[in-house]
Design a protein around this motif. Structure first.
Motif, PDB file in Angstrom:
ATOM      1  N   ASN A  34       0.838  -1.204   0.000  1.00 38.46           N
ATOM      2  CA  ASN A  34       0.000   0.000   0.000  1.00 38.46           C
ATOM      3  C   ASN A  34       0.873   1.252   0.000  1.00 38.46           C
ATOM      4  O   ASN A  34       0.551   2.257  -0.635  1.00 38.46           O
ATOM      5  CB  ASN A  34      -0.939   0.009   1.215  1.00 38.46           C
ATOM      6  N   ALA A  37       2.505   1.687  -3.467  1.00 37.90           N
ATOM      7  CA  ALA A  37       1.511   2.235  -4.403  1.00 37.90           C
ATOM      8  C   ALA A  37       1.306   3.725  -4.156  1.00 37.90           C
ATOM      9  O   ALA A  37       1.135   4.513  -5.106  1.00 37.90           O
ATOM     10  CB  ALA A  37       0.188   1.482  -4.276  1.00 37.90           C
ATOM     11  N   LYS A  38       1.344   4.127  -2.888  1.00 39.36           N
ATOM     12  CA  LYS A  38       1.202   5.551  -2.555  1.00 39.36           C
ATOM     13  C   LYS A  38       2.378   6.354  -3.117  1.00 39.36           C
ATOM     14  O   LYS A  38       2.191   7.461  -3.647  1.00 39.36           O
ATOM     15  CB  LYS A  38       1.116   5.715  -1.036  1.00 39.36           C
ATOM     16  N   ALA A  40       4.123   5.505  -5.739  1.00 42.15           N
ATOM     17  CA  ALA A  40       3.909   5.523  -7.193  1.00 42.15           C
ATOM     18  C   ALA A  40       2.934   6.623  -7.593  1.00 42.15           C
ATOM     19  O   ALA A  40       3.116   7.286  -8.617  1.00 42.15           O
ATOM     20  CB  ALA A  40       3.403   4.161  -7.657  1.00 42.15           C
ATOM     21  N   ARG A  41       1.915   6.837  -6.768  1.00 47.85           N
ATOM     22  CA  ARG A  41       0.915   7.877  -7.091  1.00 47.85           C
ATOM     23  C   ARG A  41       1.523   9.281  -7.052  1.00 47.85           C
ATOM     24  O   ARG A  41       1.008  10.199  -7.707  1.00 47.85           O
ATOM     25  CB  ARG A  41      -0.286   7.777  -6.145  1.00 47.85           C
ATOM     26  N   GLN A  42       2.602   9.450  -6.284  1.00 40.29           N
ATOM     27  CA  GLN A  42       3.250  10.767  -6.239  1.00 40.29           C
ATOM     28  C   GLN A  42       3.849  11.145  -7.591  1.00 40.29           C
ATOM     29  O   GLN A  42       4.131  12.322  -7.848  1.00 40.29           O
ATOM     30  CB  GLN A  42       4.349  10.790  -5.169  1.00 40.29           C
ATOM     31  N   GLY A  44       2.289  10.917 -10.359  1.00 40.40           N
ATOM     32  CA  GLY A  44       1.219  11.423 -11.218  1.00 40.40           C
ATOM     33  C   GLY A  44       0.606  10.339 -12.097  1.00 40.40           C
ATOM     34  O   GLY A  44       0.816   9.144 -11.885  1.00 40.40           O
ATOM     35  N   ASP A  45      -0.136  10.764 -13.099  1.00 40.14           N
ATOM     36  CA  ASP A  45      -0.795   9.842 -14.032  1.00 40.14           C
ATOM     37  C   ASP A  45       0.268   9.210 -14.929  1.00 40.14           C
ATOM     38  O   ASP A  45       0.903   9.887 -15.735  1.00 40.14           O
ATOM     39  CB  ASP A  45      -1.825  10.608 -14.862  1.00 40.14           C
ATOM     40  N   SER A  47      -0.309   6.562 -17.019  1.00 38.41           N
ATOM     41  CA  SER A  47      -0.916   5.731 -18.064  1.00 38.41           C
ATOM     42  C   SER A  47      -0.364   6.016 -19.457  1.00 38.41           C
ATOM     43  O   SER A  47      -0.412   5.157 -20.337  1.00 38.41           O
ATOM     44  CB  SER A  47      -2.439   5.901 -18.053  1.00 38.41           C
ATOM     45  N   GLU A  68      -0.596   1.066 -10.632  1.00 41.17           N
ATOM     46  CA  GLU A  68      -1.116   2.424 -10.805  1.00 41.17           C
ATOM     47  C   GLU A  68      -1.225   2.815 -12.280  1.00 41.17           C
ATOM     48  O   GLU A  68      -1.578   3.948 -12.598  1.00 41.17           O
ATOM     49  CB  GLU A  68      -0.241   3.427 -10.056  1.00 41.17           C
ATOM     50  N   THR A 149      10.605  11.110  -9.184  1.00 39.13           N
ATOM     51  CA  THR A 149       9.982  10.848  -7.888  1.00 39.13           C
ATOM     52  C   THR A 149      10.909   9.876  -7.176  1.00 39.13           C
ATOM     53  O   THR A 149      10.955   8.689  -7.506  1.00 39.13           O
ATOM     54  CB  THR A 149       8.578  10.258  -8.054  1.00 39.13           C
TER      55      THR A 149
END
Length: 280
Positions: A34, A37-38, A40-42, A44-45, A47, A68, A149
């Motif tokens: 968890n 993943a947090k 990784a979210r830093q 950004g998008d 995709s 993510e 990041t």
């Protein structure tokens, strides 16, 4: 049971593959998926981006980046023991993970990535600062990356975002803030890692600026800043006397008092000084 994909929990992965962290490789593993993943979210998008990851180890952050939505992850890992684990992750995310066994200081990632590219990594402690400086000082700007990041020891993270007039302000702050927007986005205690390091850690997010904040020749700026901070207790007229024979005049022309010390000089002033020194 893992919380972000169908692969085993990291503690089981490490036990099954005998992946004890090696101090010689600067390894400290994050086991909480968890949390990875947090992190990784830093970034950004992801995709529409390829992601470069250095030192994936057992793949905690790798799985975070893939879960993510990263378009592709290129993971460069020096420790051959980790390759079977990364191959298992690659099989679970078909076509989206390429793992290379090699030294991040020697591998050219651009042969394996398609822009736009972002970098996300829990950097090995022993090469983290060197990699950051490389990414901030390419021959051409903008660089190959949109953002970085990165996990560092908190003391290093604070040096990256430091302001003038503080003890942590130095060459790393100037290199980072001249060409990027830098901020600390997460703090992590030692107990988040296995084995726990003796220091706190932090995640820094750097976004590349289209062009540097102030005009200056990169090599001249780097030389001036290095000279100034190598003798940071000295007045600049003494610390920089080898830079130019008339350094006092050049300091004054840049709006800097010759009696100032390096940590008192702003990024804009250092760039002005670099322009004066570059005049020859």
């Amino acid at each position: 049971m893992s919380t972000i994909d169908d692969l085993p929990p990291l503690a089981k992965v490490i036990a099954d593959h005998g992946l004890s962290a090696r101090k010689s490789l600067g390894q400290n593993f994050l086991l909480d998926l968890n949390l990875t993943a947090k992190i990784a979210r830093q970034a950004g998008d992801l995709s529409e981006c390829d992601v470069l990851e250095i030192g994936p180890g057992p793949g905690g952050l790798t799985r975070g980046l893939l879960s993510e939505g990263a378009r592709k992850v290129l993971a460069i890992e020096k420790d051959i023991r980790c390759m079977p684990v990364l191959e298992e992750i690659a099989a679970a995310y078909p076509g989206r993970l390429e793992a290379i066994n090699g030294d991040a200081l020697e591998v050219n990632p651009l042969a394996h990535l398609t822009p736009p590219i972002r970098v996300a990594a829990n950097l090995p402690y022993n090469v983290g600062t060197e990699l950051l400086v490389r990414w901030l000082t390419p021959k051409q700007w903008p660089p190959f990356w949109q953002s970085l990041t990165l996990m560092f020891q908190r003391e290093v993270a604070e040096r990256i975002v430091a302001a003038p007039g503080t003890k942590k302000y130095g060459r790393l702050a100037i290199l980072s803030q001249w060409r990027a927007e830098a901020r600390i986005v997460m703090n992590l205690p030692p107990e988040a890692f296995t084995p726990p390091p003796k220091v706190n850690s932090a995640v820094v997010h750097l976004t590349a600026l289209p062009e540097p904040r102030f005009e200056a020749d990169a090599k001249v700026l780097s030389r001036v800043v290095a000279s100034a901070f190598n003798q940071r207790r000295k007045m600049l007229r003494a610390a920089l006397k080898g830079t130019a024979p008339d350094i006092e005049d050049r300091l004054l022309a840049a709006g800097i008092k010759p009696t100032e010390r390096a940590e008192q000089v702003s990024l804009e002033q250092f760039c002005a000084l670099a322009r004066e020194v570059a005049k020859g």
